[in-house]
Scaffold this motif. Sequence first.
Motif, PDB file in Angstrom:
ATOM      1  N   ARG A 100      89.675 141.876  36.151  1.00 45.67           N
ATOM      2  CA  ARG A 100      89.455 142.914  35.139  1.00 45.67           C
ATOM      3  C   ARG A 100      88.736 144.120  35.720  1.00 45.67           C
ATOM      4  O   ARG A 100      87.887 143.997  36.612  1.00 45.67           O
ATOM      5  CB  ARG A 100      88.636 142.357  33.977  1.00 45.67           C
ATOM      6  N   ASP A 101      89.069 145.292  35.205  1.00 47.47           N
ATOM      7  CA  ASP A 101      88.337 146.494  35.562  1.00 47.47           C
ATOM      8  C   ASP A 101      86.938 146.425  34.947  1.00 47.47           C
ATOM      9  O   ASP A 101      86.671 145.624  34.046  1.00 47.47           O
ATOM     10  CB  ASP A 101      89.065 147.733  35.073  1.00 47.47           C
ATOM     11  N   LEU A 102      86.061 147.302  35.443  1.00 46.22           N
ATOM     12  CA  LEU A 102      84.660 147.278  35.014  1.00 46.22           C
ATOM     13  C   LEU A 102      84.226 148.655  34.542  1.00 46.22           C
ATOM     14  O   LEU A 102      84.476 149.660  35.204  1.00 46.22           O
ATOM     15  CB  LEU A 102      83.767 146.825  36.172  1.00 46.22           C
ATOM     16  N   MET A 103      83.543 148.680  33.405  1.00 47.76           N
ATOM     17  CA  MET A 103      82.889 149.882  32.915  1.00 47.76           C
ATOM     18  C   MET A 103      81.391 149.708  33.085  1.00 47.76           C
ATOM     19  O   MET A 103      80.806 148.742  32.588  1.00 47.76           O
ATOM     20  CB  MET A 103      83.223 150.128  31.437  1.00 47.76           C
ATOM     21  N   LEU A 104      80.746 150.638  33.791  1.00 47.94           N
ATOM     22  CA  LEU A 104      79.302 150.648  33.952  1.00 47.94           C
ATOM     23  C   LEU A 104      78.718 151.817  33.175  1.00 47.94           C
ATOM     24  O   LEU A 104      79.241 152.936  33.235  1.00 47.94           O
ATOM     25  CB  LEU A 104      78.923 150.796  35.431  1.00 47.94           C
ATOM     26  N   LEU A 105      77.622 151.571  32.458  1.00 47.50           N
ATOM     27  CA  LEU A 105      76.985 152.660  31.732  1.00 47.50           C
ATOM     28  C   LEU A 105      75.490 152.436  31.644  1.00 47.50           C
ATOM     29  O   LEU A 105      75.011 151.299  31.682  1.00 47.50           O
ATOM     30  CB  LEU A 105      77.582 152.834  30.343  1.00 47.50           C
ATOM     31  N   LEU A 106      74.760 153.531  31.570  1.00 49.57           N
ATOM     32  CA  LEU A 106      73.322 153.474  31.418  1.00 49.57           C
ATOM     33  C   LEU A 106      72.956 153.119  29.980  1.00 49.57           C
ATOM     34  O   LEU A 106      73.717 153.362  29.043  1.00 49.57           O
ATOM     35  CB  LEU A 106      72.699 154.825  31.791  1.00 49.57           C
ATOM     36  N   ALA A 107      71.751 152.567  29.822  1.00 49.04           N
ATOM     37  CA  ALA A 107      71.326 152.118  28.495  1.00 49.04           C
ATOM     38  C   ALA A 107      70.805 153.251  27.634  1.00 49.04           C
ATOM     39  O   ALA A 107      70.671 153.081  26.414  1.00 49.04           O
ATOM     40  CB  ALA A 107      70.242 151.049  28.637  1.00 49.04           C
ATOM     41  N   ASP A 108      70.503 154.409  28.229  1.00 52.87           N
ATOM     42  CA  ASP A 108      69.862 155.478  27.468  1.00 52.87           C
ATOM     43  C   ASP A 108      70.822 156.636  27.213  1.00 52.87           C
ATOM     44  O   ASP A 108      70.607 157.763  27.644  1.00 52.87           O
ATOM     45  CB  ASP A 108      68.600 155.969  28.183  1.00 52.87           C
ATOM     46  N   LEU A 109      71.888 156.332  26.485  1.00 52.73           N
ATOM     47  CA  LEU A 109      72.879 157.350  26.115  1.00 52.73           C
ATOM     48  C   LEU A 109      72.932 157.428  24.589  1.00 52.73           C
ATOM     49  O   LEU A 109      73.826 156.883  23.942  1.00 52.73           O
ATOM     50  CB  LEU A 109      74.252 156.974  26.684  1.00 52.73           C
ATOM     51  N   PRO A 110      71.996 158.126  23.976  1.00 49.07           N
ATOM     52  CA  PRO A 110      71.841 158.057  22.517  1.00 49.07           C
ATOM     53  C   PRO A 110      72.950 158.711  21.718  1.00 49.07           C
ATOM     54  O   PRO A 110      73.094 158.417  20.524  1.00 49.07           O
ATOM     55  CB  PRO A 110      70.505 158.779  22.279  1.00 49.07           C
ATOM     56  N   LEU A 111      73.728 159.599  22.322  1.00 49.14           N
ATOM     57  CA  LEU A 111      74.765 160.314  21.572  1.00 49.14           C
ATOM     58  C   LEU A 111      76.154 159.720  21.760  1.00 49.14           C
ATOM     59  O   LEU A 111      77.114 160.155  21.125  1.00 49.14           O
ATOM     60  CB  LEU A 111      74.786 161.793  21.988  1.00 49.14           C
ATOM     61  N   LEU A 112      76.275 158.727  22.634  1.00 52.80           N
ATOM     62  CA  LEU A 112      77.587 158.150  22.934  1.00 52.80           C
ATOM     63  C   LEU A 112      78.082 157.310  21.765  1.00 52.80           C
ATOM     64  O   LEU A 112      77.349 156.462  21.244  1.00 52.80           O
ATOM     65  CB  LEU A 112      77.488 157.287  24.190  1.00 52.80           C
ATOM     66  N   ASP A 113      79.336 157.530  21.353  1.00 53.49           N
ATOM     67  CA  ASP A 113      79.904 156.725  20.277  1.00 53.49           C
ATOM     68  C   ASP A 113      81.256 156.158  20.698  1.00 53.49           C
ATOM     69  O   ASP A 113      81.719 156.369  21.821  1.00 53.49           O
ATOM     70  CB  ASP A 113      80.008 157.526  18.978  1.00 53.49           C
ATOM     71  N   ASP A 114      81.883 155.431  19.788  1.00 52.98           N
ATOM     72  CA  ASP A 114      83.118 154.732  20.127  1.00 52.98           C
ATOM     73  C   ASP A 114      84.256 155.690  20.460  1.00 52.98           C
ATOM     74  O   ASP A 114      85.084 155.400  21.320  1.00 52.98           O
ATOM     75  CB  ASP A 114      83.534 153.770  19.009  1.00 52.98           C
ATOM     76  N   GLU A 115      84.289 156.850  19.820  1.00 49.83           N
ATOM     77  CA  GLU A 115      85.354 157.801  20.122  1.00 49.83           C
ATOM     78  C   GLU A 115      85.226 158.334  21.544  1.00 49.83           C
ATOM     79  O   GLU A 115      86.239 158.505  22.240  1.00 49.83           O
ATOM     80  CB  GLU A 115      85.330 158.963  19.121  1.00 49.83           C
ATOM     81  N   HIS A 116      84.015 158.608  21.990  1.00 47.27           N
ATOM     82  CA  HIS A 116      83.810 159.052  23.371  1.00 47.27           C
ATOM     83  C   HIS A 116      84.333 158.010  24.366  1.00 47.27           C
ATOM     84  O   HIS A 116      84.938 158.363  25.385  1.00 47.27           O
ATOM     85  CB  HIS A 116      82.326 159.290  23.639  1.00 47.27           C
ATOM     86  N   ILE A 117      84.097 156.755  24.069  1.00 45.29           N
ATOM     87  CA  ILE A 117      84.547 155.683  24.967  1.00 45.29           C
ATOM     88  C   ILE A 117      86.062 155.533  24.910  1.00 45.29           C
ATOM     89  O   ILE A 117      86.717 155.347  25.939  1.00 45.29           O
ATOM     90  CB  ILE A 117      83.838 154.365  24.612  1.00 45.29           C
ATOM     91  N   ARG A 118      86.633 155.644  23.723  1.00 48.34           N
ATOM     92  CA  ARG A 118      88.094 155.529  23.595  1.00 48.34           C
ATOM     93  C   ARG A 118      88.811 156.616  24.380  1.00 48.34           C
ATOM     94  O   ARG A 118      89.845 156.374  25.006  1.00 48.34           O
ATOM     95  CB  ARG A 118      88.501 155.587  22.118  1.00 48.34           C
TER      96      ARG A 118
END
Length: 221
Positions: A100-118
């Motif tokens: 599987r591919d991997l997504m890495l992200l920091l824990a302090d991203l307060p404005l990130l939502d599901d649409e940004h990830i999609r």
Amino acid sequence: MKEQSPAAVILAAGFGRRLGGRPKAALHIGGLSLLERLARALHGARIDDIGIVIGPYRETLAPLARRCGIDVLLHDREDTQLAESQALALRTHVARRPGRDLMLLLADLPLLDDEHIRVLLDAWQRRPAGIEAQMPVVDGTRGHPLLLSWKVVRQLAVDPAFAGIRGWLNGHPEIVKPFVTSTHAYIADLDTPEDLAALTQRLWPQQVTWPAPWDVNTPQE
């Protein structure tokens, strides 16, 4: 056959020293922690296999992660560097989620939502052949989440010279695709009291608060 979605790992092993020594993932926005908000965003983008790397503040973050259905990856010591968190995430991914591919992200991203990830996932699925990594770039600044192919994850996990993903990205521009965007959510993190003050002002009237026992100290530079 439908391509399997990437698994995700949240990197949350920092001390948060510039915020007075606090676990940034535990910060509350409207009564919901940053970690819970990230978990909801990932789930909303149909990423259900989520892990988190924790060093310090494990007594706060580990129970919170488990309540969110997140797999906890603990360092064997609390004082760690980002590259060590990345290495733990890579090794665990290879062992538990082969192929599987991997997504890495920091824990302090307060404005990130599901649409940004999609949006990122859609671009990843449509990437040209030969592209093995993708990250958002906003006004020339690299952001998160970062996507890595299984091929690259497997190579990095066993690389004895691994010194962090930033260096690897710099050394392999031919297989890295920047996702150029103006969306500030990909780079809006929380490092300083000024960042926190700006977030509080931006999100008003939502309350931005630290939960106990982290609400008693004043953040210091």
